[in-house]
Design an enzyme around this catalytic site. Structure first.
Site, PDB file in Angstrom:
ATOM      1  N   HIS A 480       7.188  12.382 -15.628  1.00 12.82           N
ATOM      2  CA  HIS A 480       8.043  13.488 -16.061  1.00 12.82           C
ATOM      3  C   HIS A 480       9.256  12.969 -16.821  1.00 12.82           C
ATOM      4  O   HIS A 480       9.529  13.401 -17.946  1.00 12.82           O
ATOM      5  CB  HIS A 480       8.490  14.288 -14.838  1.00 12.82           C
ATOM      6  CG  HIS A 480       9.455  15.397 -15.142  1.00 12.82           C
ATOM      7  ND1 HIS A 480       9.070  16.721 -15.193  1.00 12.82           N
ATOM      8  CD2 HIS A 480      10.788  15.393 -15.425  1.00 12.82           C
ATOM      9  CE1 HIS A 480      10.120  17.473 -15.492  1.00 12.82           C
ATOM     10  NE2 HIS A 480      11.179  16.675 -15.629  1.00 12.82           N
ATOM     11  N   GLU A 481       9.991  12.055 -16.197  1.00 10.57           N
ATOM     12  CA  GLU A 481      11.209  11.573 -16.847  1.00 10.57           C
ATOM     13  C   GLU A 481      10.900  10.813 -18.133  1.00 10.57           C
ATOM     14  O   GLU A 481      11.693  10.835 -19.074  1.00 10.57           O
ATOM     15  CB  GLU A 481      12.018  10.705 -15.877  1.00 10.57           C
ATOM     16  CG  GLU A 481      12.535  11.446 -14.651  1.00 10.57           C
ATOM     17  CD  GLU A 481      13.345  12.685 -14.983  1.00 10.57           C
ATOM     18  OE1 GLU A 481      13.965  12.731 -16.064  1.00 10.57           O
ATOM     19  OE2 GLU A 481      13.356  13.625 -14.171  1.00 10.57           O
ATOM     20  N   HIS A 484      10.803  13.156 -21.057  1.00  7.66           N
ATOM     21  CA  HIS A 484      12.130  13.323 -21.654  1.00  7.66           C
ATOM     22  C   HIS A 484      12.466  12.121 -22.537  1.00  7.66           C
ATOM     23  O   HIS A 484      13.020  12.268 -23.636  1.00  7.66           O
ATOM     24  CB  HIS A 484      13.195  13.421 -20.554  1.00  7.66           C
ATOM     25  CG  HIS A 484      13.246  14.731 -19.838  1.00  7.66           C
ATOM     26  ND1 HIS A 484      13.375  15.939 -20.492  1.00  7.66           N
ATOM     27  CD2 HIS A 484      13.228  15.020 -18.507  1.00  7.66           C
ATOM     28  CE1 HIS A 484      13.424  16.919 -19.598  1.00  7.66           C
ATOM     29  NE2 HIS A 484      13.329  16.390 -18.392  1.00  7.66           N
ATOM     30  N   HIS A 487      10.993  12.282 -25.889  1.00  9.59           N
ATOM     31  CA  HIS A 487      11.700  13.249 -26.731  1.00  9.59           C
ATOM     32  C   HIS A 487      12.888  12.575 -27.419  1.00  9.59           C
ATOM     33  O   HIS A 487      13.250  12.925 -28.546  1.00  9.59           O
ATOM     34  CB  HIS A 487      12.161  14.422 -25.859  1.00  9.59           C
ATOM     35  CG  HIS A 487      12.322  15.712 -26.593  1.00  9.59           C
ATOM     36  ND1 HIS A 487      12.655  16.883 -25.951  1.00  9.59           N
ATOM     37  CD2 HIS A 487      12.221  16.038 -27.904  1.00  9.59           C
ATOM     38  CE1 HIS A 487      12.735  17.864 -26.831  1.00  9.59           C
ATOM     39  NE2 HIS A 487      12.487  17.375 -28.025  1.00  9.59           N
TER      40      HIS A 487
END
Length: 692
Positions: A480-481, A484, A487
């Protein structure tokens, strides 16, 4: 115009925070930076931005995009660098010395922000550009102008003097309260540790977990031989295995009551004052409540749209949650007797036993296959290589702020260096709870700047010489992290203000939640789920059972998120006159949950009000719903990947081109539509993806 770095060079400062680093990427030189450097660096950087703002205001020429908007974008470059480095440590390694500096720095920064946002002469020039050049600008130039102008308007630049003065006061007070919150909640969480005197009281835990409890006790002053530390969420993963029911109850209650005033810490006075001030802010700006004010700049747009989205989920979720609870209680009564009543501190324990019986799988059985190093290198990085063409080279020559960190150079498919990526995965008393991504430096073509991105988690570090093994939840958190991080890493934008994750809250979680899907793709899973002793992949039958178990009794996870979301919204739907007192806060939360059908002893909010850091310490006020909102987007994106081939490089390039590289340079719904081909997200896919 003199740039920020040139101004510092002219000052001939020796402060490493104010100089271009000799290291690659202009990286923070943690080998050189001293605690005593931060305050002078902030003072110099704030002075630098003030001078740059004054040059914009004093410019004798008519306001243009170049001499006003670009100059404003450039004005805080040095302060951006200093702030990013300092606040990264405040979150991840907050020593008492840094905490003292923060107390001095926060009012300085709030004063500066007020000074800039309410600078009438500066705003007049920005407004002139907006009125005269908006339609003639294109692409990122036009978007930068829009974002700059709207930020000033939303902060109150068009207000009359008396209301502007009050907004300044509110901004200062909220900043002070959030700093108090940032000090109190980690202290409350650390203080909530449950001390254990006898090893037999830890029955049910693995030897590795017991060793971790002994290590935690050592780190926390050894008031007893063993310590059970409390993590940031309401439920505690250790309750899955702990046989001792009284100890389970003690751990759960330590979590729930860590900051509600029943013990040493009470955040409710801070909560109520922040909520009241936010409501007043909204009213000054002409909105009925803070939620209406805050949501205007998101994809959802209004509280009504959010509630419609939530009510649809709640109506479908509630009967499944009730059925799930009855199943677990009935299972527990098989061994505990017909009079046994399931309590929230029992739920994880009996659910795990039920899962073991029905699916023959347990955390202790699968954890040996989730060595943190393999998950990162053979899982997280491997998926990024297959989908996006990225490779990762560990750099041991880069200075780090803590020995637990690692640094990697990210190399793109063309062989060129793309970014630096740091990891900081292990918990420590100086780190706040949770997991997050941020950057020491964002990507910007305007500044000729490549991104320096980091991920922070709170996994337990194994004793020296032993492997650090993860739960499945921790595995997905790493993926998940890193979503980010991608991105930020893959950003390709002209301007710092628009790059990377600078998007609406109810879009920013989409890339991260989508990236979780790679964790269970068979080819990726088989590549990282290797036994830490033998190096062999997880056997097929165990893998099948484990993957099947992911959505076992998944109503709980959805319910705790829905409850926290509704708690957040309830606080921010109030007018300032209706904010409860600190003594009423507990009852207010309970009534808010009752009204939406989520007051459920068995499924409490993921965060109760008193330790809801996203909302009262972070940037998610009236925005916690975005985790569910973006999960819908993420499932829709994952469906596209599945249809085209989950690791198809062409699909990955399409994702890069249409979403991950674009930051906040265009309409976010249009980006989603461009990639998926869907005019609107399909919310029905969420429950399907969760096995509900």
């Amino acid at each position: 115009m003199i740039t920020s770095m040139t101004a510092c060079q002219q000052a001939k400062t020796e402060n490493p925070l104010l100089q271009e680093s000799d290291s690659p990427y202009n990286i923070p030189d943690f080998d050189m930076i001293q605690v005593s450097d931060y305050l002078p660096a902030f003072e110099a950087a704030i002075k630098d931005q003030r001078e740059n703002i004054q040059k914009i205001v004093d410019c004798p020429d008519s306001a243009t995009f170049e001499n006003t908007i670009l100059a404003f974008e450039e004005s805080g470059r040095l302060l951006d660098r200093v702030s990013r480095i300092f606040f990264a440590l405040i979150e991840a390694d907050k020593t008492p010395e840094l905490a003292e500096i923060e107390k001095k720095v926060q009012p300085m920064l709030t004063d500066l922000e007020n000074e800039i946002m309410f600078n009438k002469a500066l705003f007049e020039r920005i407004k002139q550009v907006y009125d005269n050049q908006h339609d003639s600008l294109q692409g990122e130039d036009q978007k930068l102008l829009e974002e700059t102008y709207k930020e000033f308007v939303r902060k109150g630049a068009l207000l009359p003097d008396d209301k502007m003065a009050r907004m300044k006061e509110i901004n200062l007070r909220i900043a002070d309260l959030q700093q108090q919150w940032g000090d109190m909640v980690p202290n409350a969480t650390n203080d909530a540790v449950v001390w254990v005197n006898k090893k037999e009281d830890l029955a049910g835990l693995s030897e590795a977990d017991i060793a971790q409890c002994a290590k935690d006790a050592e780190n926390l002053g050894k008031k007893a031989p063993y310590a059970i530390v409390i993590v940031n969420t309401t439920q505690q993963a250790i309750l899955t295995s702990l046989d001792n029911r009284e100890l389970r109850k003690k751990v759960f209650e330590a979590s729930v009551h860590r900051a509600d005033g029943t013990g040493k810490y009470n955040t409710y006075p801070i909560v109520c004052e922040i909520a009241k001030l936010r409501a007043e802010q909204a009213e000054i700006m002409g909105y009925p409540n803070y939620a209406s004010y805050s949501l205007e700049k998101t994809m959802a747009k209004t509280p009504e749209n959010v509630y419609a989205f939530l009510k649809n989920l709640i109506s479908q979720y509630a009967p499944k949650a009730d059925a799930e609870t009855k199943e677990i209680e009935a299972f527990a009564r098989q061994t505990e007797g017909p009079a046994f009543n399931l309590e929230p501190y029992d739920r994880f324990y009996y659910s795990a036993k039920m899962k073991k019986q029905l699916l023959n799988v347990s955390e202790d059985e699968v954890k040996p296959y989730f060595n943190i190093d393999s998950v990162l290198i053979n899982g997280v990085f491997y998926a990024a290589n297959r989908a996006y063409g990225l490779t990762f080279k560990e750099r041991k020559d880069i200075p780090l702020y803590h020995p637990d960190m690692k640094a990697y150079e990210v190399i793109d498919k063309d062989g060129k260096s793309k970014a630096l990526f740091y990891t900081d995965y292990f918990r420590r008393p100086t780190k706040r709870g949770g997991a997050w991504m941020d950057g020491f430096q964002k990507q910007s073509r305007q500044w000729n700047q490549l991104p320096i991105i980091f991920n922070v988690c709170n996994s337990a570090k194994a004793p020296e010489g032993q492997p650090s093994l993860l739960t499945w939840d921790e595995v997905t958190t790493m993926f998940h992290e890193f979503g980010h991080a991608l991105h930020g890493i893959l950003s390709d934008c002209q301007y710092n203000r628009l790059s990377g994750t600078s998007v609406a809250r109810d879009f920013v979680e989409m890339p991260s939640q989508f990236n979780e899907s790679f964790a269970s793709i068979p080819e990726v899973f088989d590549h990282y789920a290797l036994h830490y002793k033998t190096g062999k992949p997880m056997p097929e039958d165990l893998k099948e059972r484990m993957l099947k178990s992911i959505n076992f009794q998944s109503a709980y996870a959805l319910g705790e998120n829905l409850a926290a979301t509704c708690v957040d919204l309830a606080w921010h739907m109030l007018a300032s006159k209706d904010i409860p007192t600190p003594e009423q806060a507990d009852a207010f939360e309970a009534e808010a949950l009752r009204q939406v059908g989520l007051l459920n002893n068995q499924i409490p909010p993921r965060y109760h009000t008193s330790y809801f850091n996203h909302v009262f310490g972070g940037g998610y006020a009236a925005g916690y719903y975005s985790y569910l909102w973006t999960e819908v987007l993420a499932v829709n994106v994952a469906d596209v990947f599945a249809q085209r081939g989950a690791l198809n490089p062409a699909t990955g390039q399409d994702m890069r081109d249409k979403i991950l590289s674009r930051g906040n340079t265009g309409d976010l719904m249009q980006m989603f539509s461009d990639f998926t081909g869907m005019e609107q997200p399909d919310a029905s896919s969420l429950l399907r993806a969760r096995g509900l």
